[in-house]
Design a protein around this motif. Structure first.
Motif, PDB file in Angstrom:
ATOM      1  N   PRO A 159      59.236   6.319 -49.640  1.00 23.21           N
ATOM      2  CA  PRO A 159      58.599   7.383 -50.428  1.00 23.21           C
ATOM      3  C   PRO A 159      58.381   8.629 -49.590  1.00 23.21           C
ATOM      4  CG  PRO A 159      57.007   5.682 -49.881  1.00 23.21           C
ATOM      5  CD  PRO A 159      58.351   5.163 -49.457  1.00 23.21           C
ATOM      6  N   ALA A 160      58.620   9.755 -50.224  1.00 21.98           N
ATOM      7  CA  ALA A 160      58.475  11.032 -49.517  1.00 21.98           C
ATOM      8  C   ALA A 160      57.023  11.476 -49.586  1.00 21.98           C
ATOM      9  CB  ALA A 160      59.403  12.079 -50.140  1.00 21.98           C
ATOM     10  N   ASP A 161      56.203  10.829 -48.790  1.00 20.75           N
ATOM     11  CA  ASP A 161      54.784  11.142 -48.737  1.00 20.75           C
ATOM     12  C   ASP A 161      54.455  11.569 -47.322  1.00 20.75           C
ATOM     13  OD1 ASP A 161      52.120  11.421 -49.075  1.00 20.75           O
ATOM     14  OD2 ASP A 161      51.688   9.318 -49.554  1.00 20.75           O
ATOM     15  N   LYS A 162      54.369  12.858 -47.123  1.00 20.30           N
ATOM     16  CA  LYS A 162      54.132  13.365 -45.779  1.00 20.30           C
ATOM     17  C   LYS A 162      52.716  13.078 -45.294  1.00 20.30           C
ATOM     18  CE  LYS A 162      57.497  17.103 -46.257  1.00 20.30           C
ATOM     19  NZ  LYS A 162      57.733  18.572 -46.188  1.00 20.30           N
ATOM     20  N   LYS A 163      51.797  12.869 -46.218  1.00 18.84           N
ATOM     21  CA  LYS A 163      50.421  12.617 -45.812  1.00 18.84           C
ATOM     22  C   LYS A 163      50.250  11.220 -45.241  1.00 18.84           C
ATOM     23  CE  LYS A 163      48.384  15.786 -49.202  1.00 18.84           C
ATOM     24  NZ  LYS A 163      47.435  15.910 -50.339  1.00 18.84           N
ATOM     25  N   ARG A 164      51.128  10.304 -45.632  1.00 24.64           N
ATOM     26  CA  ARG A 164      51.000   8.920 -45.179  1.00 24.64           C
ATOM     27  C   ARG A 164      52.119   8.618 -44.197  1.00 24.64           C
ATOM     28  NH1 ARG A 164      50.817   3.369 -48.813  1.00 24.64           N
ATOM     29  NH2 ARG A 164      50.423   1.958 -47.060  1.00 24.64           N
ATOM     30  N   THR A 165      51.774   8.465 -42.979  1.00 23.04           N
ATOM     31  CA  THR A 165      52.741   8.149 -41.934  1.00 23.04           C
ATOM     32  C   THR A 165      52.452   6.761 -41.379  1.00 23.04           C
ATOM     33  OG1 THR A 165      51.351   9.160 -40.235  1.00 23.04           O
ATOM     34  CG2 THR A 165      52.995  10.574 -41.323  1.00 23.04           C
ATOM     35  N   GLY A 166      53.408   6.257 -40.644  1.00 23.96           N
ATOM     36  CA  GLY A 166      53.218   4.948 -40.047  1.00 23.96           C
ATOM     37  C   GLY A 166      53.857   3.844 -40.866  1.00 23.96           C
ATOM     38  N   PRO A 167      53.697   2.582 -40.453  1.00 23.65           N
ATOM     39  CA  PRO A 167      54.357   1.452 -41.132  1.00 23.65           C
ATOM     40  C   PRO A 167      53.762   1.204 -42.508  1.00 23.65           C
ATOM     41  CG  PRO A 167      52.836   0.641 -39.477  1.00 23.65           C
ATOM     42  CD  PRO A 167      52.875   2.133 -39.308  1.00 23.65           C
ATOM     43  N   ARG A 168      54.597   0.747 -43.392  1.00 23.38           N
ATOM     44  CA  ARG A 168      54.161   0.421 -44.742  1.00 23.38           C
ATOM     45  C   ARG A 168      55.062  -0.687 -45.291  1.00 23.38           C
ATOM     46  NH1 ARG A 168      55.332   6.121 -47.338  1.00 23.38           N
ATOM     47  NH2 ARG A 168      54.606   6.710 -45.251  1.00 23.38           N
ATOM     48  N   PRO A 169      54.631  -1.399 -46.299  1.00 22.50           N
ATOM     49  CA  PRO A 169      55.492  -2.447 -46.880  1.00 22.50           C
ATOM     50  C   PRO A 169      56.603  -1.850 -47.715  1.00 22.50           C
ATOM     51  CG  PRO A 169      53.431  -2.312 -48.071  1.00 22.50           C
ATOM     52  CD  PRO A 169      53.290  -1.403 -46.898  1.00 22.50           C
ATOM     53  N   CYS A 170      57.662  -2.632 -47.874  1.00 17.97           N
ATOM     54  CA  CYS A 170      58.772  -2.261 -48.733  1.00 17.97           C
ATOM     55  C   CYS A 170      59.076  -3.419 -49.677  1.00 17.97           C
ATOM     56  CB  CYS A 170      60.007  -1.900 -47.906  1.00 17.97           C
ATOM     57  SG  CYS A 170      60.566  -3.210 -46.794  1.00 17.97           S
ATOM     58  N   PRO A 171      59.725  -3.173 -50.795  1.00 14.28           N
ATOM     59  CA  PRO A 171      59.975  -4.249 -51.764  1.00 14.28           C
ATOM     60  C   PRO A 171      60.951  -5.285 -51.217  1.00 14.28           C
ATOM     61  CG  PRO A 171      61.069  -2.232 -52.435  1.00 14.28           C
ATOM     62  CD  PRO A 171      60.194  -1.872 -51.281  1.00 14.28           C
ATOM     63  N   VAL A 172      60.712  -6.526 -51.567  1.00 13.48           N
ATOM     64  CA  VAL A 172      61.554  -7.654 -51.180  1.00 13.48           C
ATOM     65  C   VAL A 172      61.863  -8.455 -52.437  1.00 13.48           C
ATOM     66  CG1 VAL A 172      61.743  -9.755 -49.802  1.00 13.48           C
ATOM     67  CG2 VAL A 172      60.566  -7.765 -48.869  1.00 13.48           C
ATOM     68  N   CYS A 173      63.110  -8.843 -52.600  1.00 13.89           N
ATOM     69  CA  CYS A 173      63.520  -9.614 -53.778  1.00 13.89           C
ATOM     70  C   CYS A 173      63.379 -11.103 -53.474  1.00 13.89           C
ATOM     71  CB  CYS A 173      64.959  -9.278 -54.165  1.00 13.89           C
ATOM     72  SG  CYS A 173      65.480 -10.032 -55.724  1.00 13.89           S
ATOM     73  N   TYR A 174      62.357 -11.725 -54.037  1.00 16.12           N
ATOM     74  CA  TYR A 174      62.158 -13.167 -53.908  1.00 16.12           C
ATOM     75  C   TYR A 174      62.659 -13.868 -55.166  1.00 16.12           C
ATOM     76  CZ  TYR A 174      58.785 -11.697 -50.327  1.00 16.12           C
ATOM     77  OH  TYR A 174      58.185 -11.121 -49.251  1.00 16.12           O
ATOM     78  N   LEU A 175      63.166 -15.068 -54.978  1.00 12.43           N
ATOM     79  CA  LEU A 175      63.490 -15.904 -56.126  1.00 12.43           C
ATOM     80  C   LEU A 175      62.209 -16.494 -56.706  1.00 12.43           C
ATOM     81  CD1 LEU A 175      66.637 -17.902 -54.932  1.00 12.43           C
ATOM     82  CD2 LEU A 175      66.557 -15.845 -56.347  1.00 12.43           C
ATOM     83  N   PRO A 176      62.209 -16.874 -57.980  1.00 14.37           N
ATOM     84  CA  PRO A 176      61.040 -17.584 -58.512  1.00 14.37           C
ATOM     85  C   PRO A 176      60.737 -18.840 -57.700  1.00 14.37           C
ATOM     86  CG  PRO A 176      62.512 -16.915 -60.289  1.00 14.37           C
ATOM     87  CD  PRO A 176      63.232 -16.621 -59.003  1.00 14.37           C
ATOM     88  N   VAL A 177      59.482 -19.240 -57.717  1.00 17.84           N
ATOM     89  CA  VAL A 177      59.053 -20.357 -56.871  1.00 17.84           C
ATOM     90  C   VAL A 177      59.856 -21.613 -57.183  1.00 17.84           C
ATOM     91  CG1 VAL A 177      57.093 -21.798 -56.226  1.00 17.84           C
ATOM     92  CG2 VAL A 177      56.748 -19.372 -56.668  1.00 17.84           C
ATOM     93  N   GLU A 178      60.085 -21.886 -58.468  1.00 19.07           N
ATOM     94  CA  GLU A 178      60.808 -23.106 -58.833  1.00 19.07           C
ATOM     95  C   GLU A 178      62.227 -23.091 -58.278  1.00 19.07           C
ATOM     96  OE1 GLU A 178      59.251 -21.122 -60.868  1.00 19.07           O
ATOM     97  OE2 GLU A 178      57.464 -22.283 -61.448  1.00 19.07           O
ATOM     98  N   GLN A 179      62.906 -21.952 -58.344  1.00 14.66           N
ATOM     99  CA  GLN A 179      64.258 -21.880 -57.798  1.00 14.66           C
ATOM    100  C   GLN A 179      64.260 -21.980 -56.272  1.00 14.66           C
ATOM    101  OE1 GLN A 179      66.485 -18.520 -59.268  1.00 14.66           O
ATOM    102  NE2 GLN A 179      65.726 -18.750 -61.359  1.00 14.66           N
ATOM    103  N   ALA A 180      63.281 -21.394 -55.622  1.00 13.75           N
ATOM    104  CA  ALA A 180      63.197 -21.491 -54.163  1.00 13.75           C
ATOM    105  C   ALA A 180      62.991 -22.927 -53.727  1.00 13.75           C
ATOM    106  CB  ALA A 180      62.075 -20.602 -53.649  1.00 13.75           C
ATOM    107  N   ILE A 181      62.144 -23.660 -54.431  1.00 16.36           N
ATOM    108  CA  ILE A 181      61.909 -25.071 -54.085  1.00 16.36           C
ATOM    109  C   ILE A 181      63.179 -25.888 -54.296  1.00 16.36           C
ATOM    110  CG2 ILE A 181      60.582 -27.118 -54.683  1.00 16.36           C
ATOM    111  CD1 ILE A 181      58.264 -25.241 -55.408  1.00 16.36           C
ATOM    112  N   ALA A 182      63.908 -25.593 -55.391  1.00 11.95           N
ATOM    113  CA  ALA A 182      65.139 -26.341 -55.670  1.00 11.95           C
ATOM    114  C   ALA A 182      66.218 -26.075 -54.626  1.00 11.95           C
ATOM    115  CB  ALA A 182      65.652 -25.984 -57.062  1.00 11.95           C
ATOM    116  N   LEU A 183      66.190 -24.930 -53.960  1.00 13.07           N
ATOM    117  CA  LEU A 183      67.197 -24.587 -52.961  1.00 13.07           C
ATOM    118  C   LEU A 183      66.831 -25.050 -51.562  1.00 13.07           C
ATOM    119  CD1 LEU A 183      68.150 -20.979 -54.111  1.00 13.07           C
ATOM    120  CD2 LEU A 183      69.550 -23.038 -54.295  1.00 13.07           C
TER     121      LEU A 183
END
Length: 589
Positions: A159-183
């Motif tokens: 995000p182009a937010d000059k007021k907020r600098t430093g580390p921040r989280p970014c989106p991560v694509c997780y599978l649904p819990v049931e599919q993750a357990i099955a894999l």
């Protein structure tokens, strides 16, 4: 050849053979086997007796009676003599030379056949060896099915937010819990280079060179170099050197009841540690029911932290706080709490010998994603056995060392000595020439790993560096990784730090929360007055505690005449205690 030579009897030779039979009856073996026939002389005698009876029978009244008696006597005699001769004949046949020879020959032949069969079965035809065991099966990764939302997922631009600098989280694509357990893999991953790892046990230790400890075993520099010579079967120092069973009379001692529970963990373990009452316990969030029942959540604390938790009424007799099982550690091997924290951080495979996967998070972090989703995203989907986030800002070990010195993380002379030692071993500054390696500096507060020999070897050698040099594990990470990767095709998944910040939230240490005032705060933290002063005042005290949220009114800032200014709102500080379920250790604006 005549019939006599063949042993065939005629009527003329019968008498001589019969006499020989009776004369040689004392000898059990006959030269010529007789053939059973009725002697003709006996028939002549019976014929004369019969004529004599018939001659006198008409003259006597008792002729018929005598005839019957004589007939019966003759019949009995013939029956008796016939049985005797048949038995004698059979006996003579049994002990005849030809019969005896045939019997002996057949017996010898049968014995020879049996012996030959046995010799062939034992020598010429050995029993077939057992079939070889099937080749081991390893996990080789998988690909997401077409059309899965995570298949072509890419990170959006920051995000182009000059007021907020430093580390921040970014989106991560997780599978649904049931599919993750099955894999979740059914078989372990392949361990390149090493398949058997033996941990050294030494009761009598002697320090011959710099660095090391009783807990680590004082490995010599020669032993250190040998531990980087990757072989199929290896013996290495890996902490707990003074005892056979980790956690039992080894330093970093744990109660036997806790050790039994830890050994029964056979799936996924999530572990953390707090020593010196340095942090507050934060409960995992967004954890599914399956993970709550099957994942082992362990929090290691020392006696000082245990006393703090009991005084705060968080720790009960069940030794549980929420999902965390609290394990008290006795006889800590180091005086530095941060160095003690490296024991469970790097040696979880020794504390949980039967666990397959582990997720380590520092005590200041709060887990906000299901563990199975995290393992699927950063281990299983990447077909990796070790994953750690890279530092958000620094990629070079030499720059990291200078940052540690500037922040007074450890003694500067010790850091310089460690860096100089690594320079002599060939450590160079990070550059693009090291690609596909993306960084030499990890953010070591989160470690995901599969407990296989190669990853266990890596953490053992990493711990040995921490034990010998400084406890700053970010400095010693790259040298251990590069030495192992030079001998095997093993790699480390170093993901982005913003992805790490997606599934853990970092909070403040306890001393900061209790004694420090966040910047630009409108509340002054004062020491608590005596209870009598509060009772005399008869009103609420403006004291900030870790279990209450206190806000104060703010004054309106005057504006200058003839000039419009936007009103500024004072910042509101939320300081929640360890009992507040919504505690996030953040400054809300």
């Amino acid at each position: 050849m005549t019939t006599g030579s063949l042993g065939l009897r005629t009527s003329g030779s019968y008498g001589s053979l019969q006499q020989q039979l009776f004369q040689n009856s004392s000898s059990p073996i006959q030269t010529t086997p007789p053939i059973p026939r009725k002697p003709p002389k006996l028939f002549k005698e019976k014929e004369g007796l019969f004529l004599w009876i018939c001659k006198f029978a008409p003259r006597k009244n008792v002729g018929m009676f005598l005839l019957c008696v004589v007939s019966a006597a003759a019949f009995l005699w013939v029956l008796y003599v016939g049985k005797g001769e048949v038995a004698a004949d059979q006996s003579n046949r049994m002990f005849a030379p030809e019969t005896v020879h045939k019997y002996i020959f057949r017996s010898i032949e049968s014995i020879k056949k049996n012996n030959v069969g046995r010799s062939v079965s034992t020598v010429q035809r050995p029993s077939p060896p057992p079939p070889p065991p099937p080749p081991p099966v390893y996990f080789k990764g998988y690909t997401l099915p077409p059309g899965n939302p995570c298949e072509g997922f890419t990170l959006p631009p920051p995000p182009a937010d000059k007021k907020r600098t430093g580390p921040r989280p970014c989106p991560v694509c997780y599978l649904p819990v049931e599919q993750a357990i099955a894999l979740m893999p059914d078989v372990p991953s392949f361990s390149p280079g090493v398949s058997n790892l033996i941990y050294i046990h030494e009761e009598n230790q002697s320090k011959t060179e710099f660095g090391g400890s009783n807990f680590g075993g004082y490995p010599s520099l020669m032993q250190r170099n040998d531990s980087y010579d990757i072989r199929d079967s290896m013996s290495v120092h890996c902490g707990f050197v003074r005892g056979i069973r980790p956690g039992h009379q080894t330093g970093f001692d744990i109660d036997d009841s806790d050790l039994l529970e830890m050994e029964s963990c056979r799936g996924v373990v999530v572990a953390s540690a707090i020593f010196g009452a340095f942090d507050l316990i934060r409960q995992p969030k967004k954890t599914g029911e399956y993970a709550k029942k099957n994942v082992c959540f362990y929090m290691f604390v020392d006696e000082e932290t245990e006393a703090f938790l009991r005084n705060s009424s968080e720790l009960t007799s069940s030794m549980r706080i929420g999902l965390w099982r609290i394990v008290v550690v006795h006889n800590l091997p180091y005086d530095d709490p941060r160095r003690n924290g490296k024991v469970p951080k790097l040696l979880l495979h020794r504390l949980f010998p039967n666990a397959r996967y582990s997720l380590w998070i520092d005590g200041k972090l709060e887990l906000v994603v299901d563990p199975y989703q995290i393992l699927e995203r950063f281990l299983w989907r990447k077909n990796a056995s070790f994953a750690i986030s890279r530092h958000y800002k620094r990629f070079d070990v030499f720059i990291e060392a200078e940052a540690n010195k500037a922040a007074a993380k450890f003694d500067n002379a010790s850091i310089d000595f460690q860096i100089d030692f690594y320079k002599k071993e060939g450590l160079t500054p990070y550059s693009r020439a090291k690609l596909p390696i993306t960084s030499d500096v990890p953010e070591g507060c989160v470690i995901l790993r599969e407990h296989i020999p190669i990853s266990n070897l890596f953490t053992c050698l990493w711990f040995n560096e921490v034990d010998r040099f400084t406890p700053r594990d970010q400095i010693s990470f790259a040298i251990v990784r590069d030495k192992i990767m030079s001998k095997t095709n093993w790699t480390v998944n170093m993901f982005l730090d913003c992805e790490r910040r997606n599934f853990v939230i970092q909070g403040y240490h306890r001393d900061i929360l209790e004694h420090s005032t966040p910047p630009r705060a409108s509340i002054v933290v004062r020491p608590p007055p005596p209870p009598a002063a509060i009772l005399e005042a008869g009103q609420a005290s403006p004291i900030v505690s870790t279990s209450t949220v206190v806000t104060t009114p703010f004054k309106k800032i005057p504006t200058k005449r003839g000039r419009e200014r936007k009103s500024k709102r004072h910042r509101k500080v939320v300081i929640a205690g360890n009992k507040d379920p919504n505690f996030n250790s953040k400054i809300l604006i």
